[in-house]
Scaffold this motif. Structure first.
Motif, PDB file in Angstrom:
ATOM      1  N   GLY A  34       0.776  -1.234   0.000  1.00 47.70           N
ATOM      2  CA  GLY A  34       0.000   0.000   0.000  1.00 47.70           C
ATOM      3  C   GLY A  34       0.806   1.282   0.000  1.00 47.70           C
ATOM      4  N   ASP A  35       2.026   1.245   0.510  1.00 47.75           N
ATOM      5  CA  ASP A  35       2.857   2.448   0.573  1.00 47.75           C
ATOM      6  C   ASP A  35       3.781   2.612  -0.631  1.00 47.75           C
ATOM      7  OD1 ASP A  35       1.791   3.251   2.990  1.00 47.75           O
ATOM      8  OD2 ASP A  35       3.292   2.190   4.163  1.00 47.75           O
ATOM      9  N   ILE A  36       3.779   1.648  -1.530  1.00 49.15           N
ATOM     10  CA  ILE A  36       4.656   1.726  -2.691  1.00 49.15           C
ATOM     11  C   ILE A  36       3.968   2.570  -3.764  1.00 49.15           C
ATOM     12  CG2 ILE A  36       5.817   0.403  -4.501  1.00 49.15           C
ATOM     13  CD1 ILE A  36       6.042  -1.897  -2.504  1.00 49.15           C
ATOM     14  N   PRO A  37       4.664   3.581  -4.282  1.00 49.28           N
ATOM     15  CA  PRO A  37       4.051   4.452  -5.297  1.00 49.28           C
ATOM     16  C   PRO A  37       3.627   3.692  -6.552  1.00 49.28           C
ATOM     17  CG  PRO A  37       6.143   5.356  -4.541  1.00 49.28           C
ATOM     18  CD  PRO A  37       6.026   3.980  -3.975  1.00 49.28           C
ATOM     19  N   THR A  38       2.587   4.176  -7.177  1.00 47.07           N
ATOM     20  CA  THR A  38       2.044   3.545  -8.380  1.00 47.07           C
ATOM     21  C   THR A  38       3.112   3.330  -9.435  1.00 47.07           C
ATOM     22  OG1 THR A  38      -0.093   4.558  -7.960  1.00 47.07           O
ATOM     23  CG2 THR A  38       0.318   3.785 -10.202  1.00 47.07           C
ATOM     24  N   GLU A  39       3.936   4.343  -9.684  1.00 45.83           N
ATOM     25  CA  GLU A  39       4.926   4.220 -10.757  1.00 45.83           C
ATOM     26  C   GLU A  39       5.936   3.113 -10.481  1.00 45.83           C
ATOM     27  OE1 GLU A  39       6.105   7.674  -8.080  1.00 45.83           O
ATOM     28  OE2 GLU A  39       4.287   7.095  -9.117  1.00 45.83           O
ATOM     29  N   VAL A  40       6.239   2.846  -9.213  1.00 48.95           N
ATOM     30  CA  VAL A  40       7.149   1.752  -8.859  1.00 48.95           C
ATOM     31  C   VAL A  40       6.454   0.420  -9.101  1.00 48.95           C
ATOM     32  CG1 VAL A  40       8.449   0.656  -6.973  1.00 48.95           C
ATOM     33  CG2 VAL A  40       8.429   3.147  -7.204  1.00 48.95           C
ATOM     34  N   MET A  41       5.196   0.319  -8.700  1.00 49.69           N
ATOM     35  CA  MET A  41       4.419  -0.915  -8.915  1.00 49.69           C
ATOM     36  C   MET A  41       4.303  -1.217 -10.412  1.00 49.69           C
ATOM     37  SD  MET A  41       3.316  -2.253  -6.004  1.00 49.69           S
ATOM     38  CE  MET A  41       1.771  -3.084  -6.277  1.00 49.69           C
ATOM     39  N   VAL A  42       3.991  -0.206 -11.198  1.00 45.39           N
ATOM     40  CA  VAL A  42       3.833  -0.402 -12.645  1.00 45.39           C
ATOM     41  C   VAL A  42       5.158  -0.832 -13.261  1.00 45.39           C
ATOM     42  CG1 VAL A  42       3.384   0.789 -14.829  1.00 45.39           C
ATOM     43  CG2 VAL A  42       1.867   1.146 -12.879  1.00 45.39           C
ATOM     44  N   ALA A  43       6.233  -0.128 -12.928  1.00 46.44           N
ATOM     45  CA  ALA A  43       7.551  -0.460 -13.491  1.00 46.44           C
ATOM     46  C   ALA A  43       7.949  -1.884 -13.140  1.00 46.44           C
ATOM     47  CB  ALA A  43       8.598   0.527 -12.992  1.00 46.44           C
ATOM     48  N   LYS A  44       7.766  -2.260 -11.880  1.00 48.44           N
ATOM     49  CA  LYS A  44       8.133  -3.607 -11.446  1.00 48.44           C
ATOM     50  C   LYS A  44       7.271  -4.660 -12.135  1.00 48.44           C
ATOM     51  CE  LYS A  44       9.689  -6.969  -8.832  1.00 48.44           C
ATOM     52  NZ  LYS A  44      10.635  -7.842  -9.475  1.00 48.44           N
ATOM     53  N   SER A  45       5.970  -4.445 -12.183  1.00 45.02           N
ATOM     54  CA  SER A  45       5.083  -5.454 -12.767  1.00 45.02           C
ATOM     55  C   SER A  45       5.345  -5.650 -14.255  1.00 45.02           C
ATOM     56  CB  SER A  45       3.621  -5.089 -12.528  1.00 45.02           C
ATOM     57  OG  SER A  45       3.271  -3.942 -13.271  1.00 45.02           O
ATOM     58  N   HIS A  46       5.783  -4.594 -14.937  1.00 40.27           N
ATOM     59  CA  HIS A  46       6.038  -4.701 -16.371  1.00 40.27           C
ATOM     60  C   HIS A  46       7.338  -5.432 -16.693  1.00 40.27           C
ATOM     61  CE1 HIS A  46       3.074  -1.315 -17.623  1.00 40.27           C
ATOM     62  NE2 HIS A  46       2.516  -2.262 -16.901  1.00 40.27           N
ATOM     63  N   LEU A  47       8.115  -5.755 -15.660  1.00 41.24           N
ATOM     64  CA  LEU A  47       9.320  -6.556 -15.847  1.00 41.24           C
ATOM     65  C   LEU A  47       9.055  -8.042 -15.613  1.00 41.24           C
ATOM     66  CD1 LEU A  47      11.895  -4.282 -13.991  1.00 41.24           C
ATOM     67  CD2 LEU A  47      11.589  -4.532 -16.461  1.00 41.24           C
ATOM     68  N   GLU A  48       7.874  -8.374 -15.143  1.00 43.41           N
ATOM     69  CA  GLU A  48       7.531  -9.756 -14.809  1.00 43.41           C
ATOM     70  C   GLU A  48       7.100 -10.542 -16.056  1.00 43.41           C
ATOM     71  OE1 GLU A  48       8.210 -11.094 -12.071  1.00 43.41           O
ATOM     72  OE2 GLU A  48       8.278  -9.501 -10.605  1.00 43.41           O
ATOM     73  N   ALA A  49       7.244 -11.865 -15.976  1.00 44.52           N
ATOM     74  CA  ALA A  49       6.975 -12.755 -17.104  1.00 44.52           C
ATOM     75  C   ALA A  49       5.608 -12.565 -17.764  1.00 44.52           C
ATOM     76  CB  ALA A  49       7.160 -14.207 -16.674  1.00 44.52           C
ATOM     77  N   TYR A 107      -2.643 -16.298 -17.818  1.00 46.43           N
ATOM     78  CA  TYR A 107      -2.572 -16.734 -16.427  1.00 46.43           C
ATOM     79  C   TYR A 107      -1.613 -17.895 -16.197  1.00 46.43           C
ATOM     80  CZ  TYR A 107      -6.387 -13.635 -15.258  1.00 46.43           C
ATOM     81  OH  TYR A 107      -7.152 -12.524 -15.046  1.00 46.43           O
ATOM     82  N   LYS A 108      -1.196 -18.568 -17.262  1.00 44.52           N
ATOM     83  CA  LYS A 108      -0.241 -19.672 -17.055  1.00 44.52           C
ATOM     84  C   LYS A 108       1.102 -19.162 -16.527  1.00 44.52           C
ATOM     85  CE  LYS A 108       1.525 -20.054 -21.789  1.00 44.52           C
ATOM     86  NZ  LYS A 108       1.472 -20.849 -23.015  1.00 44.52           N
ATOM     87  N   TYR A 109       1.354 -17.852 -16.656  1.00 43.53           N
ATOM     88  CA  TYR A 109       2.591 -17.265 -16.146  1.00 43.53           C
ATOM     89  C   TYR A 109       2.414 -16.638 -14.760  1.00 43.53           C
ATOM     90  CZ  TYR A 109       3.970 -17.714 -21.032  1.00 43.53           C
ATOM     91  OH  TYR A 109       4.244 -18.208 -22.284  1.00 43.53           O
ATOM     92  N   ALA A 110       1.274 -16.804 -14.167  1.00 45.51           N
ATOM     93  CA  ALA A 110       0.961 -16.133 -12.902  1.00 45.51           C
ATOM     94  C   ALA A 110       1.937 -16.489 -11.776  1.00 45.51           C
ATOM     95  CB  ALA A 110      -0.465 -16.450 -12.463  1.00 45.51           C
ATOM     96  N   PHE A 111       2.465 -17.692 -11.798  1.00 49.48           N
ATOM     97  CA  PHE A 111       3.382 -18.093 -10.731  1.00 49.48           C
ATOM     98  C   PHE A 111       4.839 -17.892 -11.131  1.00 49.48           C
ATOM     99  CE2 PHE A 111      -0.539 -20.369  -9.856  1.00 49.48           C
ATOM    100  CZ  PHE A 111      -0.759 -19.952  -8.566  1.00 49.48           C
ATOM    101  N   ASP A 112       5.050 -17.314 -12.299  1.00 52.79           N
ATOM    102  CA  ASP A 112       6.392 -17.043 -12.791  1.00 52.79           C
ATOM    103  C   ASP A 112       6.748 -15.574 -12.540  1.00 52.79           C
ATOM    104  OD1 ASP A 112       8.829 -17.369 -14.005  1.00 52.79           O
ATOM    105  OD2 ASP A 112       8.044 -17.374 -16.051  1.00 52.79           O
ATOM    106  N   VAL A 113       6.517 -15.143 -11.310  1.00 57.72           N
ATOM    107  CA  VAL A 113       6.818 -13.767 -10.919  1.00 57.72           C
ATOM    108  C   VAL A 113       7.632 -13.790  -9.637  1.00 57.72           C
ATOM    109  CG1 VAL A 113       4.773 -12.767 -12.014  1.00 57.72           C
ATOM    110  CG2 VAL A 113       4.668 -13.485  -9.632  1.00 57.72           C
ATOM    111  N   GLU A 114       8.387 -12.727  -9.439  1.00 59.33           N
ATOM    112  CA  GLU A 114       9.173 -12.593  -8.222  1.00 59.33           C
ATOM    113  C   GLU A 114       8.475 -11.610  -7.300  1.00 59.33           C
ATOM    114  OE1 GLU A 114      13.232 -11.628  -9.011  1.00 59.33           O
ATOM    115  OE2 GLU A 114      13.333 -13.021 -10.681  1.00 59.33           O
ATOM    116  N   ASP A 115       8.701 -11.788  -6.017  1.00 59.59           N
ATOM    117  CA  ASP A 115       8.148 -10.836  -5.067  1.00 59.59           C
ATOM    118  C   ASP A 115       8.927  -9.531  -5.196  1.00 59.59           C
ATOM    119  OD1 ASP A 115       6.582  -9.789  -3.092  1.00 59.59           O
ATOM    120  OD2 ASP A 115       7.410 -10.987  -1.479  1.00 59.59           O
ATOM    121  N   PHE A 116       8.322  -8.455  -4.768  1.00 58.56           N
ATOM    122  CA  PHE A 116       8.990  -7.172  -4.871  1.00 58.56           C
ATOM    123  C   PHE A 116      10.300  -7.198  -4.112  1.00 58.56           C
ATOM    124  CE2 PHE A 116       5.181  -5.771  -6.655  1.00 58.56           C
ATOM    125  CZ  PHE A 116       5.448  -4.584  -7.311  1.00 58.56           C
ATOM    126  N   ASP A 117      11.276  -6.548  -4.687  1.00 60.10           N
ATOM    127  CA  ASP A 117      12.594  -6.440  -4.097  1.00 60.10           C
ATOM    128  C   ASP A 117      12.473  -5.863  -2.692  1.00 60.10           C
ATOM    129  OD1 ASP A 117      15.589  -4.655  -5.201  1.00 60.10           O
ATOM    130  OD2 ASP A 117      15.258  -6.035  -3.554  1.00 60.10           O
TER     131      ASP A 117
END
Length: 83
Positions: free
Chosen positions: A19-34, A47-57
């Motif tokens: 909740g405290d992470i700015p939108t632009e950080v969330m968007v940038a991070k999510s766009h690097l995911e599989a 959705y087959k790639y849904a589990f091919d993501v890393e948790d936020f740094d």
């Protein structure tokens, strides 16, 4: 009711964690995911790639918490001045 109890619990956990992470950080991070990277331009995410993501740094999370605490401190000081 739109969300059942289990879904509401999950949403609360996500809000507490991110909740405290700015939108632009969330968007940038999510766009690097599989799911995003493997999607065709304009296509829905697969959705087959849904589990091919890393948790936020953890470093991003830690830095954001520091910024949030600084902001809260500054806000409290400003509010104290105006009273």
């Amino acid at each position: 009711m739109v969300f059942d109890e289990k879904e509401q619990t999950l949403l609360r956990k996500l809000i507490n964690k991110y909740g405290d992470i700015p939108t632009e950080v969330m968007v940038a991070k999510s766009h690097l995911e599989a799911p995003w990277v493997k999607a065709k331009n304009g296509a829905s995410l697969d959705y087959k790639y849904a589990f091919d993501v890393e948790d936020f740094d953890l470093e991003i999370e830690k830095n954001q918490k520091k910024k949030t605490e600084k902001s809260k401190t500054l806000l409290k000081k400003e509010l104290a001045k105006s009273c």
